[in-house]
Design an enzyme around this catalytic site. Structure first.
Site, PDB file in Angstrom:
ATOM      1  N   SER B 129       0.828  -1.213   0.000  1.00 26.47           N
ATOM      2  CA  SER B 129       0.000   0.000   0.000  1.00 26.47           C
ATOM      3  C   SER B 129       0.857   1.255   0.000  1.00 26.47           C
ATOM      4  O   SER B 129       1.956   1.285   0.564  1.00 26.47           O
ATOM      5  CB  SER B 129      -0.897   0.018   1.238  1.00 26.47           C
ATOM      6  N   GLU B 244      -5.395 -17.664  -0.714  1.00 26.75           N
ATOM      7  CA  GLU B 244      -5.856 -18.290   0.515  1.00 26.75           C
ATOM      8  C   GLU B 244      -7.271 -18.839   0.425  1.00 26.75           C
ATOM      9  O   GLU B 244      -8.180 -18.140   0.006  1.00 26.75           O
ATOM     10  CB  GLU B 244      -5.784 -17.237   1.633  1.00 26.75           C
ATOM     11  N   SER B 368     -10.787  -4.682   1.279  1.00 19.90           N
ATOM     12  CA  SER B 368     -11.833  -4.182   2.174  1.00 19.90           C
ATOM     13  C   SER B 368     -13.146  -4.922   1.909  1.00 19.90           C
ATOM     14  O   SER B 368     -13.323  -5.557   0.867  1.00 19.90           O
ATOM     15  CB  SER B 368     -12.035  -2.686   1.957  1.00 19.90           C
TER      16      SER B 368
END
Lengths: 379, 383
Positions: B129, B244, B368
């Site tokens: 980020s 994942e 998010s």
């Protein structure tokens, strides 16, 4: 641990889906069927019998098929998918379940054989006016004189009660406890009515009505009655899952095709995010429904009761969420009786308020929170 | 359809439970179970204990210390760790850069980094980020320019979790500013002791120092520290973030937090509203756990299950909801969050507000919850 349907269960699903599609290819067909009494398609009921679907829960000795809860759940999901008004839950799962749980071998062979073949339709009368999901009710009282039993009182709502050939009635016993009795449909004063989802229920008035005790006369059968209610709750959740699957699919399709402001509705993130949340509710509900259905096979009444409360709470909340959003995201058309989405929302409510709503299941779970450290999916 | 674990899997779970509850130091587990902060040394000690038993990086290729387990077994491993209060192996090492190097790295990079990464001899930080590249990660601007065999890196990364402990940082850097933004990104491994690397702490609303800014000023990086193809960084980022299927939702840890909350509640457990909130959360967690089981049980080729987004979304919501209830139960005692250690208020109540505030992060990081909704509506529902 396995959450998949095996080949035979898949085949059953395909067969039931195919059969239901012959009658309920579109929602208009359902509208026509529920417009007149008895509120379901007798011919389809007969074909379900021919396919063995009505006998799924019952042993082969009793004229049934001896299938497991997963198979019964598959049927309920498929009925829910097309909002089929056939009284499978009321007649087969609930009333038939009571007979199977408490009847003598002779009673079971007689009643369940005829139920499985489609010869008779049953209904369970276990709720008195104002009662709320208590197993056993004081609304109907049993009396005995010599060997002759009679019933007095009112049962309401009795789902499918007006059409039923025989009623399976729970009643307070003279010496305490709750018994289960068989009453001929023609021997009672009954008033049928149309529920919010256009399926049928009835008020049943018993006034010195002759009744046959199921199982050993005078014995308290409350635990068996409660277990069958729990089992019916879980199967009702399967049916609700089918309804919600259809609603999420219909809503998604609608967002992709309906145009406003010159573009399809899926252009608007305010709508697609809400559809995503509907999908989340649906997936979580599916997990609980699968789990609760598998729990039945374990045969522990306490575990089944717990599973019924857990799936009941989840499915109630999911039903409110998905049912309301399906209408809202459709807009005005979701309000119309000619469109399946809004009627599905009505059906979800009827299932919930009949079998146990969110508050009921949450209160029961809340009473038990200090019984355990944590809740495990895998024992 | 069958609820029970197979005898093999049940035996596997018992073996995990036995190891986690008897071989990982009690003091470390108590720290986790009581919701206190672990020290760097505790995190390292826990991971080395697991690694010595082959339990730190089971999802890696077997030649680099992985185990040939099913997804269900990995799920059981992950759940039992959380249940026992064993710190999960450092995600930056075990779940992020390790699998990336194993998949995209050169043989030399694998030999140099993988054993040390598994054993937490190297503490990795994540440099993805940037101030102007959050959910829109591909907008990143930190630039690497070729100079002989080296790269020279300039720019700024942010939200670098535990960067203050970092030995190395894996970064996404812009190596071609002329092409479509996704096509000009590469992955570089950078030694954080290199001249020009500066780590600056960011203080968060919970009062803790968990994340950092990392600044790069003319940092020279040897050319052999590029991972994968030049300008192939976006592919690696997608591999890393979509890798994942197991452990997407912190089911075990949230169950444990709820169980601790019940134990701490005392007389408050007589309040029917409290009981109802607990009952509802327990039920929601059961639905989540079952969904996680459905996802892992359906694994075939290792491709991400679409419902993984459901797990991330719902898992973080529930994690946050349990922390909300804990704060409500703490009540006025929660004001003592930064009081001295001799405060008369209970430790759990004093930690309730910082925990609640800290966990707001859960629905922001790792994609998010709005990104998850986007994934669900686009890839699952086709909207």
């Amino acid at each position: 641990m396995d959450f998949t349907y095996d080949d035979e269960q898949q085949a059953l699903r395909e067969a039931v889906r195919g059969l239901l599609a012959t009658t309920y290819a579109d929602h208009e067909a359902r509208r026509r069927t529920v417009a007149d009494d008895p509120g379901f398609d007798e011919a389809l009921w007969g074909r379900l019998a021919d396919m063995g679907v009505l006998g799924l829960p019952f042993s082969e000795d009793d004229g049934g098929v001896g299938a497991g809860p997963v198979e019964i759940g598959v049927v309920c999901q498929e009925l829910g998918r097309v909002l089929a008004p056939e009284p499978y839950l009321a007649s087969v799962v609930h009333a038939g379940g009571l007979v199977a749980a408490v009847g003598t071998p002779e009673q079971k062979a007689d009643l369940l054989g005829r139920l499985s073949s489609g010869e008779i339709v049953l209904a369970a009368a276990d709720t008195s006016p104002g009662a709320r999901w208590s197993s056993g009710t004081d609304g109907v009282r049993a009396s005995v004189s010599g060997d002759a039993w009679t019933l007095d009182g009112v049962a309401d709502p009795v789902v499918g009660g007006a059409r039923a050939d025989h009623l399976v009635v729970t009643a307070a016993l003279p010496d305490g406890g709750t018994g289960v009795f068989l009453v001929a449909g023609d021997d009672v004063d009954r008033t049928g009515y149309v529920a919010a989802d256009l399926t049928r229920a009835a008020t049943v008035r018993l006034d010195g009505t002759a009744a046959t005790p199921l199982g050993e006369p005078g014995r308290d059968l409350a635990p068996s009655i409660a277990t069958i209610s729990d089992l019916t709750r879980i199967m009702g959740a399967n049916q609700a899952l089918g309804v919600m699957q259809s609603q999420v699919r219909a809503t998604t399709d609608y967002l992709k095709s309906r145009k406003q402001f010159g573009v399809t509705l899926n252009t608007f993130q305010a709508l697609t995010f809400r559809a995503a949340d509907m999908y989340v509710s649906l997936e979580l509900a599916q997990s609980m429904v699968d789990w609760a259905t598998m729990t039945i096979a374990g045969g522990d009444p306490g575990a089944v009761a717990d599973a019924a409360d857990r799936v009941g709470l989840t499915i109630s909340r999911a039903g409110r969420h998905i049912g309301q959003e399906a209408i809202q995201l459709h807009g005005g058309i979701g309000m119309t009786a000619e469109y399946a989405v809004g009627v599905g929302t009505a059906h979800l409510e009827v299932l919930d308020q009949w079998l146990g709503n969110r508050g009921h299941h949450l209160a029961r779970l809340a009473s038990r929170v200090d019984d355990h450290d944590l809740v495990d999916a895998l024992s | 359809m069958q609820l029970e674990l197979s005898p093999t899997d049940a035996e596997f779970r018992d073996r995990m439970r036995e190891f986690f509850t008897t071989k990982v130091p009690q003091q470390i587990r108590d720290t986790v179970l009581e919701g206190r902060h672990l020290t760097k040394d505790q995190i390292i000690e826990a991971q080395r204990t697991l690694n010595a038993e082959g339990l730190a990086v089971p999802h890696w290729p077997t030649e680099w210390g992985g185990q040939d387990w099913t997804d269900l077994q990995r799920h059981l491993w992950h759940e039992e760790m959380q249940r026992a209060g064993v710190p999960i192996p450092l995600a930056f090492n075990a779940s992020m850069i390790g699998p990336v190097i194993a998949h995209f790295g050169t043989q030399e990079q694998k030999e140099r980094f993988l054993p040390a990464t598994a054993n937490l001899d190297i503490w990795w930080s994540q440099g993805f980020s940037e101030p102007d590249a959050g959910s829109d990660l591909a907008s990143l601007r930190t630039a690497a320019v070729r100079d002989g065999d080296d790269w020279v890196v300039n720019g700024q990364k942010t939200w670098t979790t535990l960067g203050q402990h970092g030995d190395w940082i894996f970064t996404l850097v812009r190596t071609d500013p002329e092409v479509k933004k996704q096509a000009g990104i590469s992955m570089l491994l950078i030694d954080m002791t290199s001249p020009g690397v500066e780590v600056r702490p960011i203080e968060l609303i919970d009062g803790g120092h968990e994340v950092n800014e990392v600044w790069f000023s003319d940092v020279r990086v040897p050319g052999d520290l590029l991972v994968g193809e030049l300008n192939g960084g976006w592919t690696i980022a997608k591999f890393l973030l979509g890798n994942e299927r197991v452990g997407v939702a912190p089911v075990g840890a949230t169950k444990r937090a709820l169980s601790a909350l019940k134990a701490n509640a005392g007389d408050l457990l007589d309040d029917p509203l409290v009981r109802a909130r607990i009952a509802e959360l327990e039920n929601d967690l059961l639905a989540l756990e079952l969904t996680a089981l459905r996802v892992v049980a359906h694994s075939s080729d290792g491709a991400p299950h679409p419902a993984s987004s459901v797990l991330k979304l719902r898992g973080t919501e529930l994690q946050q909801a349990v922390s909300e209830l804990a704060l409500d139960l703490a009540g006025p005692a929660s004001l003592a969050a930064r009081a001295d250690d001799d405060s008369p208020q209970a430790g759990w109540a004093r930690r309730a507000a910082p925990t609640y505030l800290n966990l707001r992060k859960a629905s922001i990081y790792g994609g998010s919850n709005e990104i998850q909704r986007q994934i669900i509506s686009r890839t699952i529902l086709g909207l």
